[in-house]
Enzyme design. Structure first.
Site, PDB file in Angstrom:
ATOM      1  N   GLY A 287       0.802  -1.210   0.000  1.00 54.70           N
ATOM      2  CA  GLY A 287       0.000   0.000   0.000  1.00 54.70           C
ATOM      3  C   GLY A 287       0.841   1.268   0.000  1.00 54.70           C
ATOM      4  O   GLY A 287       1.921   1.280   0.607  1.00 54.70           O
ATOM      5  N   PRO A 288       0.387   2.309  -0.692  1.00 53.89           N
ATOM      6  CA  PRO A 288      -0.864   2.429  -1.455  1.00 53.89           C
ATOM      7  C   PRO A 288      -0.797   1.947  -2.905  1.00 53.89           C
ATOM      8  O   PRO A 288      -1.759   2.087  -3.630  1.00 53.89           O
ATOM      9  CB  PRO A 288      -1.158   3.926  -1.394  1.00 53.89           C
ATOM     10  CG  PRO A 288       0.188   4.559  -1.351  1.00 53.89           C
ATOM     11  CD  PRO A 288       1.061   3.634  -0.549  1.00 53.89           C
ATOM     12  N   GLY A 289       0.382   1.441  -3.337  1.00 57.47           N
ATOM     13  CA  GLY A 289       0.404   0.775  -4.634  1.00 57.47           C
ATOM     14  C   GLY A 289       1.303   1.357  -5.696  1.00 57.47           C
ATOM     15  O   GLY A 289       1.386   0.805  -6.798  1.00 57.47           O
ATOM     16  N   CYS A 406      11.237   5.049   3.711  1.00 59.82           N
ATOM     17  CA  CYS A 406      11.248   6.485   3.448  1.00 59.82           C
ATOM     18  C   CYS A 406      11.669   7.213   4.715  1.00 59.82           C
ATOM     19  O   CYS A 406      10.928   8.040   5.269  1.00 59.82           O
ATOM     20  CB  CYS A 406       9.887   6.969   2.964  1.00 59.82           C
ATOM     21  SG  CYS A 406       9.932   8.660   2.326  1.00 59.82           S
TER      22      CYS A 406
END
Length: 469
Positions: A287-289, A406
Site C-alpha cells: 500500500g498504497p500501490g 522512506c
C-alpha cells in the site's frame, strides 16, 4: 466637568470572509484536531472551493502556500510568537495559535505587504474567533511585524549558540531530535545540514511515472509544463504546479504520481542480477500501490507475476486500483507479511518497503516533523525487523530482497539490516549503487541513501540482500 460632546460610536462592521484564508485555517485545524495530513485534506477542500466558484487556480495556489508554508516553519513561528505574548505558548487556545501562526507566515515567510498581512489575518480572526480574540491577534501580529524573519532569527539565535542542533532547528523549522538524527545519517559538516534542511522546506515538484508497456515518458512530455526526471527513465516532472488528473495517461491508470526516489528503489530491485528462476515477485508492504504498479509493469515485460500484499483492506483497495489494467499476471492479497500464508522460498524477488517514521518525506508531509516523537522509533523497530526476517524467509536461495524505507534515520535503515543479518548469516549485501546508473553522490555503499538536497528526491533508503542459504 467637560461639556465636549461625545463622539458617536462607530457603527459595527461585520467581518468580511476571505475564502482563501478561511480554507487555510480550516485545513490547519484538521491537521491539529484530527491528526490529518495536509496532502490528504487539502485537495478535496480546494476542489470544493473551485466547484462552488469561491476559488480560482490562483486562489488555490495561494491557499496551498499558506498551509504548507505555515506547517513547515511552525516551530520557528512558535518561538517568535512566544516572544510576543505574556503567557506560555501551551496556554494559547489552539485555534488562536493557528491564526497567529498563519499570520506569522504571511509576515515572515511571504512577500505580502505588512499592513495587508496584519489586516487580512485580523479579519480572519474576527470571522473564525470573534471580535474579542481578534484584538489579541492584532496586538501580537503588530509585535511580530516589527522585524523580518532574519531580524527575528538574529534576536533568537544567541540563546541557542551553544547548541548547534537546536539553533539549526529554530532557523529551519525542524525539531532538535530530527536535526540530530539527520546529521548522524548525513555525516559531514554544518553546511550540508543547512542544505538538507532548506531542501526539506521547499515544495517538491509533482513527479509522474510512465508505467512500462502502458505509457512512455515521451507521451507524458508531450504536455505543457513538463520536463524529464533527473534519474529514472520513466519519470516526468510537472514544472508549473500542474494537476496530475489533467494528464490523460494518469486518468487512465497508465501513469501515476510517484516520487523519483521510489521509482529508483523499484528499478534497482528489478535490475539486481539473479541466477535461475525469475518468475515470482513479491511486494510485501504494497500500500498504497505506487511501487507495486511499477514492479508489476516491469515483471510483465519479463513474463513474471507480482503478488502485492497489504495488511489494511482500505490500502489494499488502493493497490488494486493502481494495478488495474496491468498487462501481466498479478494478484492483490490482504495479509500480514509478518505472518505469511505462503511457503518459504516461494519468491525470486521481494520488495519490502517497511512502515516507518516517514522522516524522508518531510517536504511532502511537513506536519510529520511536529507529530513524530523519538519513541516512535521503538514502536517501528520490532515490526521492521520482523518484516525483514519474513522477507528473507519468503525469497528462495539466490533470490533478492530489497529493504526500503522512506526514512534516513539510522535506527530504521542500517541498524535494522545489520541486526537481522547478524541473526541470518546466510545473507549477503549487494552493491545497489551500480543499479542506479547515472545517479551521483551515492556514498560508500553497498546500500544507498537518497537525499532531497543531493538528488531532488525523498530521502529513500535501499539495501539489497541476497539469500545465500
Amino acid at each position: 466637568m467637560s461639556t465636549r460632546p461625545r463622539r458617536p460610536a462607530k457603527p459595527y462592521r461585520r467581518p468580511k470572509k476571505d475564502p482563501v484564508r478561511v480554507l487555510a485555517f480550516e485545513a490547519l485545524r484538521a491537521v491539529d484536531e484530527r491528526d490529518a495530513y495536509a496532502n490528504l485534506v487539502l485537495p478535496p477542500m480546494l476542489a470544493k472551493g473551485r466547484e462552488s466558484g469561491d476559488l480560482d487556480a490562483r486562489d488555490a495556489a495561494f491557499a496551498t502556500e499558506l498551509v504548507y508554508g505555515t506547517l513547515r516553519r511552525q516551530g520557528t513561528y512558535d518561538v517568535v510568537i512566544g516572544r510576543c505574548i505574556d503567557r506560555p505558548l501551551r496556554e494559547v487556545d489552539p485555534p488562536v495559535l493557528d491564526v497567529l501562526t498563519l499570520g506569522a507566515h504571511q509576515l515572515l515567510g511571504t512577500r505580502i505587504p505588512t499592513h495587508a498581512a496584519v489586516s487580512a489575518t485580523v479579519e480572519l480572526a474576527r470571522v473564525v474567533l470573534g471580535d474579542g480574540r481578534a484584538k489579541f491577534v492584532n496586538a501580537v501580529l503588530r509585535k511580530i511585524a516589527a522585524e523580518d524573519l532574519d531580524g527575528w532569527l538574529e534576536r533568537v539565535a544567541p540563546a541557542y549558540e551553544d547548541d548547534a542542533e537546536e539553533c539549526l532547528g529554530i532557523r529551519h523549522g525542524h525539531p532538535r531530535w530530527i536535526v540530530s538524527a539527520l546529521w548522524d545519517a548525513l555525516g559531514g559538516g554544518r553546511a550540508g545540514m543547512e542544505e538538507l534542511l532548506e531542501a526539506d522546506n521547499e515544495r517538491p515538484a509533482v513527479t509522474l511515472v510512465a508505467r512500462p508497456g502502458r505509457a512512455t515518458a515521451d507521451e507524458l512530455l508531450a504536455g505543457d509544463g513538463t520536463e524529464p526526471g533527473r534519474w529514472s527513465p520513466y519519470a516526468v516532472r510537472l514544472t508549473e504546479g500542474g494537476e496530475p488528473g489533467a494528464v490523460e495517461a494518469v486518468r487512465e491508470g497508465r501513469a501515476g504520481v510517484q516520487d523519483e526516489g521510489s521509482q529508483l528503489v523499484a528499478l534497482a530491485l528489478a535490475a539486481a542480477p539473479l541466477e535461475g528462476s525469475d518468475r515470482r515477485w513479491l511486494d510485501a508492504c504494497a500500500g498504497p500501490g505506487g511501487k507495486a504498479a511499477l514492479l508489476a509493469a516491469l515483471a510483465a515485460e519479463r513474463g513474471a507475476a507480482l503478488t502485492a500484499v497489504e495488511k489494511q483492506p482500505h490500502r489494499a483497495r488502493l493497490v488494486a486500483r493502481a494495478l488495474a489494467g496491468n498487462p501481466g499476471p498479478y494478484q492483490v492479497v490482504i495479509a500480514d507479511s509478518t505472518r505469511p500464508s505462503w511457503l518459504p522460498g516461494t519468491f525470486d524477488r521481494v520488495l519490502l518497503d517497511v512502515p516507518c517514521t516517514g522522516l524522508g518525506a518531510l517536504r511532502r508531509r511537513p506536519e510529520s516533523r511536529w507529530r513524530r516523537r523519538p519513541e516512535d522509533l521503538d514502536r517501528f523497530a520490532p515490526l521492521q525487523r520482523g518484516l525483514l526476517e519474513q522477507a528473507l524467509n519468503a525469497v528462495r536461495p539466490g533470490g533478492i530482497v530489497g529493504y526500503a524505507t522512506c526514512s534516513p534515520h539510522l535506527a530504521e535503515t542500517r541498524a535494522v539490516v545489520d541486526d537481522v543479518r547478524k541473526r541470518r548469516p546466510g545473507t549477503e549485501l549487494i552493491d545497489a549503487r551500480p543499479l542506479m546508473p547515472g545517479v551521483e553522490q551515492l556514498g560508500d555503499g553497498p546500500d544507498v541513501q537518497l537525499w532531497p538536497h543531493r538528488h531532488g528526491t525523498d530521502a529513500m533508503y535501499l539495501a539489497l540482500l541476497r539469500r545465500t542459504a
